[in-house]
Design a protein around this motif. Structure first.
Motif, short mmCIF file in Angstrom:
data_model
loop_
_atom_site.label_atom_id
_atom_site.label_comp_id
_atom_site.label_asym_id
_atom_site.label_seq_id
_atom_site.Cartn_x
_atom_site.Cartn_y
_atom_site.Cartn_z
N GLY A 60 -29.27 -20.31 5.04
CA GLY A 60 -29.61 -20.88 6.32
C GLY A 60 -28.51 -21.66 7.01
N ARG A 61 -27.32 -21.73 6.42
CA ARG A 61 -26.22 -22.45 7.08
C ARG A 61 -25.02 -21.52 7.27
N VAL A 62 -24.31 -21.73 8.34
CA VAL A 62 -23.14 -20.91 8.65
C VAL A 62 -21.97 -21.41 7.80
N ILE A 63 -21.43 -20.49 6.98
CA ILE A 63 -20.30 -20.85 6.12
C ILE A 63 -19.00 -20.20 6.58
N GLY A 64 -19.11 -19.30 7.55
CA GLY A 64 -17.91 -18.62 8.03
C GLY A 64 -18.22 -17.78 9.25
N ARG A 65 -17.17 -17.10 9.71
CA ARG A 65 -17.34 -16.18 10.83
C ARG A 65 -16.44 -14.98 10.63
N ALA A 66 -16.83 -13.89 11.24
CA ALA A 66 -16.04 -12.66 11.18
C ALA A 66 -16.08 -12.03 12.57
N GLU A 67 -15.08 -11.23 12.86
CA GLU A 67 -15.06 -10.57 14.16
C GLU A 67 -14.37 -9.23 14.07
N LEU A 68 -14.86 -8.34 14.90
CA LEU A 68 -14.17 -7.10 15.20
C LEU A 68 -13.67 -7.27 16.63
N GLY A 69 -12.40 -7.15 16.83
CA GLY A 69 -11.84 -7.34 18.16
C GLY A 69 -10.90 -6.21 18.53
N LEU A 70 -10.46 -6.25 19.75
CA LEU A 70 -9.58 -5.20 20.27
C LEU A 70 -10.15 -3.82 19.96
N ILE A 71 -11.47 -3.71 20.09
CA ILE A 71 -12.13 -2.43 19.78
C ILE A 71 -11.68 -1.40 20.80
N ASP A 72 -11.06 -0.35 20.29
CA ASP A 72 -10.49 0.72 21.11
C ASP A 72 -11.22 2.01 20.75
N ARG A 73 -12.23 2.34 21.53
CA ARG A 73 -13.04 3.52 21.22
C ARG A 73 -12.26 4.82 21.44
N GLU A 74 -11.35 4.82 22.38
CA GLU A 74 -10.56 6.03 22.65
C GLU A 74 -9.73 6.42 21.43
N ASN A 75 -9.12 5.43 20.79
CA ASN A 75 -8.30 5.69 19.60
C ASN A 75 -9.04 5.45 18.30
N GLY A 76 -10.28 4.98 18.39
CA GLY A 76 -11.11 4.79 17.21
C GLY A 76 -10.64 3.71 16.26
N GLN A 77 -10.24 2.57 16.81
CA GLN A 77 -9.73 1.51 15.94
C GLN A 77 -10.12 0.14 16.45
N ALA A 78 -10.04 -0.84 15.54
CA ALA A 78 -10.33 -2.23 15.89
C ALA A 78 -9.60 -3.13 14.91
N ALA A 79 -9.30 -4.33 15.36
CA ALA A 79 -8.75 -5.38 14.50
C ALA A 79 -9.92 -6.20 13.97
N PHE A 80 -9.71 -6.86 12.85
CA PHE A 80 -10.75 -7.76 12.38
C PHE A 80 -10.15 -9.05 11.87
N GLY A 81 -10.99 -10.07 11.84
CA GLY A 81 -10.61 -11.36 11.30
C GLY A 81 -11.80 -11.99 10.64
N ILE A 82 -11.52 -12.89 9.72
CA ILE A 82 -12.58 -13.56 8.98
C ILE A 82 -12.09 -14.93 8.55
N VAL A 83 -13.00 -15.88 8.49
CA VAL A 83 -12.71 -17.18 7.91
C VAL A 83 -13.98 -17.67 7.22
N ILE A 84 -13.80 -18.14 5.99
CA ILE A 84 -14.86 -18.87 5.30
C ILE A 84 -14.47 -20.33 5.45
N GLY A 85 -15.22 -21.04 6.26
CA GLY A 85 -14.85 -22.41 6.60
C GLY A 85 -15.40 -23.46 5.66
N GLU A 86 -16.44 -23.14 4.93
CA GLU A 86 -17.02 -24.09 3.99
C GLU A 86 -16.28 -23.97 2.66
N ARG A 87 -15.51 -24.98 2.34
CA ARG A 87 -14.68 -24.93 1.12
C ARG A 87 -15.52 -24.67 -0.15
N SER A 88 -16.73 -25.19 -0.18
CA SER A 88 -17.58 -25.01 -1.37
C SER A 88 -17.96 -23.54 -1.56
N SER A 89 -17.74 -22.72 -0.55
CA SER A 89 -18.07 -21.29 -0.63
C SER A 89 -16.85 -20.42 -0.92
#
Length: 162
Positions: free
Chosen positions: A49-78
């Motif tokens: 029930g608590r947010v411990i991180g975030r992830a993203e798909l960005g620069l989604i390019d459907r024409e070339n079929g690719q995307a960048a991704f990023g992730i962070v786990i911000g809660e050190r205990s996790s």
């Protein structure tokens, strides 16, 4: 999530040069959520029930079929418990099965051993090093570029789901 940006270690690994004020941070995320576009998808990583991180798909390019991704786990205990790896596998599942992309890629600072190790353990291909590519904290930093093709995902997913 703003607190994570204020954490020096997380900020360094994420390439944050100057933490933003809470007001600027909130305004930025409001723009993300109210101006939803086809080239960015943001996800929260939730545990008990608590947010411990975030992830993203960005620069989604459907024409070339690719995307960048990023992730962070911000809660050190996790940290070190496999939540990041699990989130990346779910992100890859969305990229390849829902969005029908051909490739996903990311950039990792070469000083970020934890992320480098995770990319290798998930079966990402290291495409190369962008030497002295970004300047922050008074120095130039190398970035390792990783990618995974849809066919490679099938192999990595099978290996990690057993």
């Amino acid at each position: 999530m703003h607190v994570w940006e204020l954490d020096e270690e997380i900020a360094m690994a994420s390439g944050i040069t100057k933490p933003r004020s809470l007001e600027v941070f909130q305004t930025m995320y409001e723009k993300y959520f109210f101006n939803v576009n086809q080239s960015l998808q943001l996800y929260s990583i939730v545990l008990d029930g608590r947010v411990i991180g975030r992830a993203e798909l960005g620069l989604i390019d459907r024409e070339n079929g690719q995307a960048a991704f990023g992730i962070v786990i911000g809660e050190r205990s996790s940290w070190g418990k496999g939540y990041g790896k699990e989130a990346i596998l779910e992100l890859l599942d969305v990229a390849f099965n829902a969005l029908h992309l051909h490739k996903v890629y990311c950039e990792v600072y070469t000083f970020n051993e934890r992320s480098l190790n995770m990319m290798h353990s998930l079966g990402f291909h290291q495409d190369g090093i962008l030497r002295e590519h970004e300047f922050f904290h008074e120095a130039y930093h190398d970035l390792a570029v990783f990618s995974m093709l849809e066919a490679e995902f099938r192999t990595a997913f099978e290996k990690n789901s057993k």
